[in-house]
Scaffold this motif. Sequence first.
Motif, PDB file in Angstrom:
ATOM      1  N   VAL A 112       0.852  -1.196   0.000  1.00 61.56           N
ATOM      2  CA  VAL A 112       0.000   0.000   0.000  1.00 61.56           C
ATOM      3  C   VAL A 112       0.886   1.243   0.000  1.00 61.56           C
ATOM      4  O   VAL A 112       2.100   1.167   0.206  1.00 61.56           O
ATOM      5  CB  VAL A 112      -0.934   0.040   1.238  1.00 61.56           C
ATOM      6  N   GLN A 113       0.244   2.386  -0.234  1.00 69.88           N
ATOM      7  CA  GLN A 113       0.920   3.663  -0.040  1.00 69.88           C
ATOM      8  C   GLN A 113       0.978   3.972   1.452  1.00 69.88           C
ATOM      9  O   GLN A 113       0.200   3.435   2.237  1.00 69.88           O
ATOM     10  CB  GLN A 113       0.166   4.772  -0.779  1.00 69.88           C
ATOM     11  N   LYS A 114       1.872   4.847   1.836  1.00 72.91           N
ATOM     12  CA  LYS A 114       1.957   5.234   3.242  1.00 72.91           C
ATOM     13  C   LYS A 114       0.646   5.877   3.664  1.00 72.91           C
ATOM     14  O   LYS A 114       0.175   6.826   3.026  1.00 72.91           O
ATOM     15  CB  LYS A 114       3.118   6.201   3.470  1.00 72.91           C
ATOM     16  N   LEU A 115       0.047   5.335   4.709  1.00 74.43           N
ATOM     17  CA  LEU A 115      -1.246   5.826   5.161  1.00 74.43           C
ATOM     18  C   LEU A 115      -1.070   7.082   6.011  1.00 74.43           C
ATOM     19  O   LEU A 115      -0.051   7.245   6.698  1.00 74.43           O
ATOM     20  CB  LEU A 115      -1.972   4.743   5.948  1.00 74.43           C
TER      21      LEU A 115
ATOM     22  N   GLU B  15       3.290  -5.883  11.912  1.00 71.44           N
ATOM     23  CA  GLU B  15       2.790  -6.814  12.917  1.00 71.44           C
ATOM     24  C   GLU B  15       3.192  -8.248  12.577  1.00 71.44           C
ATOM     25  O   GLU B  15       3.220  -8.655  11.415  1.00 71.44           O
ATOM     26  CB  GLU B  15       1.263  -6.700  13.021  1.00 71.44           C
ATOM     27  N   HIS B  16       3.481  -9.038  13.587  1.00 70.98           N
ATOM     28  CA  HIS B  16       3.905 -10.422  13.405  1.00 70.98           C
ATOM     29  C   HIS B  16       2.693 -11.302  13.086  1.00 70.98           C
ATOM     30  O   HIS B  16       1.585 -11.061  13.569  1.00 70.98           O
ATOM     31  CB  HIS B  16       4.583 -10.929  14.688  1.00 70.98           C
TER      32      HIS B  16
ATOM     33  N   VAL C 165       3.878   5.001   9.719  1.00 66.98           N
ATOM     34  CA  VAL C 165       5.133   4.285   9.957  1.00 66.98           C
ATOM     35  C   VAL C 165       4.886   2.855  10.420  1.00 66.98           C
ATOM     36  O   VAL C 165       5.723   1.971  10.206  1.00 66.98           O
ATOM     37  CB  VAL C 165       5.988   5.051  10.996  1.00 66.98           C
ATOM     38  N   ASP C 166       3.728   2.592  11.046  1.00 67.68           N
ATOM     39  CA  ASP C 166       3.417   1.240  11.502  1.00 67.68           C
ATOM     40  C   ASP C 166       3.246   0.263  10.347  1.00 67.68           C
ATOM     41  O   ASP C 166       3.320  -0.952  10.541  1.00 67.68           O
ATOM     42  CB  ASP C 166       2.133   1.241  12.342  1.00 67.68           C
ATOM     43  N   TYR C 167       2.994   0.781   9.161  1.00 68.76           N
ATOM     44  CA  TYR C 167       2.744  -0.079   8.010  1.00 68.76           C
ATOM     45  C   TYR C 167       4.030  -0.434   7.250  1.00 68.76           C
ATOM     46  O   TYR C 167       3.975  -1.159   6.266  1.00 68.76           O
ATOM     47  CB  TYR C 167       1.734   0.596   7.066  1.00 68.76           C
ATOM     48  N   MET C 168       5.171   0.078   7.726  1.00 66.93           N
ATOM     49  CA  MET C 168       6.447  -0.304   7.135  1.00 66.93           C
ATOM     50  C   MET C 168       6.847  -1.679   7.672  1.00 66.93           C
ATOM     51  O   MET C 168       7.024  -1.866   8.873  1.00 66.93           O
ATOM     52  CB  MET C 168       7.517   0.719   7.493  1.00 66.93           C
TER      53      MET C 168
END
Length: 319
Positions: free
Chosen positions: A153-156, A195-196, A161-164
Amino acid sequence: MCCHLLLQRTKRLILKTGTEWEVLLHMDEHTFARHFRVTRPQFEYLTMKLQEKGVGREHHQGLPPVPGTKKVLMLLWCMANQNSFREMSDKLDVSQSAAHQIIVDVLQILCTLGSNFVSWPNACEKATPALALQRLCGIPGVTGAIDGCHIRVQKLPVRGVDYMNRKSFFSVLLQGIVDDRGRFLDICAGPPGREHDARMLRASPFFEPWQEKMAAYSVLGDRAYIGRDFPFVVTPRRDNGALTCEEQLQNNKTSRGRVVVEQAFGRIKCMWRRLRDLQNTNIKTVVMMIMAACLLHNMTIADLCQLHPQGCPREDDDN
């Protein structure tokens, strides 16, 4: 100056190509399936189910309503391709804003039909995939395989930063449990890419009632689920360099069985190419698109990918 006027005139003369969108319905079967990733009967079934839920009835600002059939074509085109809304606007003769709104509206309705396409098997239905997986990998009592998949995805704008993820790109996680055919039995989408997999499973709606759902069966999982207190997940032994021959054999069996979930993720990104890179930064729309791809995947599970009849490759897929 003359060149500028010529460019302006040329721009004004550009015509949209989608004024006769009905011709898309008259393609031959092969061409229709290649463009929209569904057969004609599957398209008619999906259209019927969506129209039962109200697709095609509403219209806005006094404009003539967009036919339900056209809306379904737009959804399938959007999911099967990576074209922009500008290109879709030109192809199907709607404004860019209308194209975006139609896709969001149809996605919302399609996601309400989730149980029609993705459902957990009952006790009798678990026996057949369990036998098929036992023939595949030699492990009895497993009715499916579980894994997580990164959807780029694009950076939300919120908590971006949590999506990196650990591979250094922004992603949303999709957790899937599939049967021997690669059909999704349970899905969960939306957690940030960092997230794991094990943490996602524990937080997913599947985890709390797992005993009721699994009964005496298990699912195959990879090393991400080792030592995480998941009694229903059969995992390989951690390779510390001192595995016995029997333990290595068991690991090989687990790996052979887990191939069904890896192939399912490969196929869903090959068939529904929108999932290769979701440009939308609205997390709700992102999740709806992921769920829609899973529903469409299950609807078309009996049909092989025409480009890769032996299975969709994932060698170049960093997700």
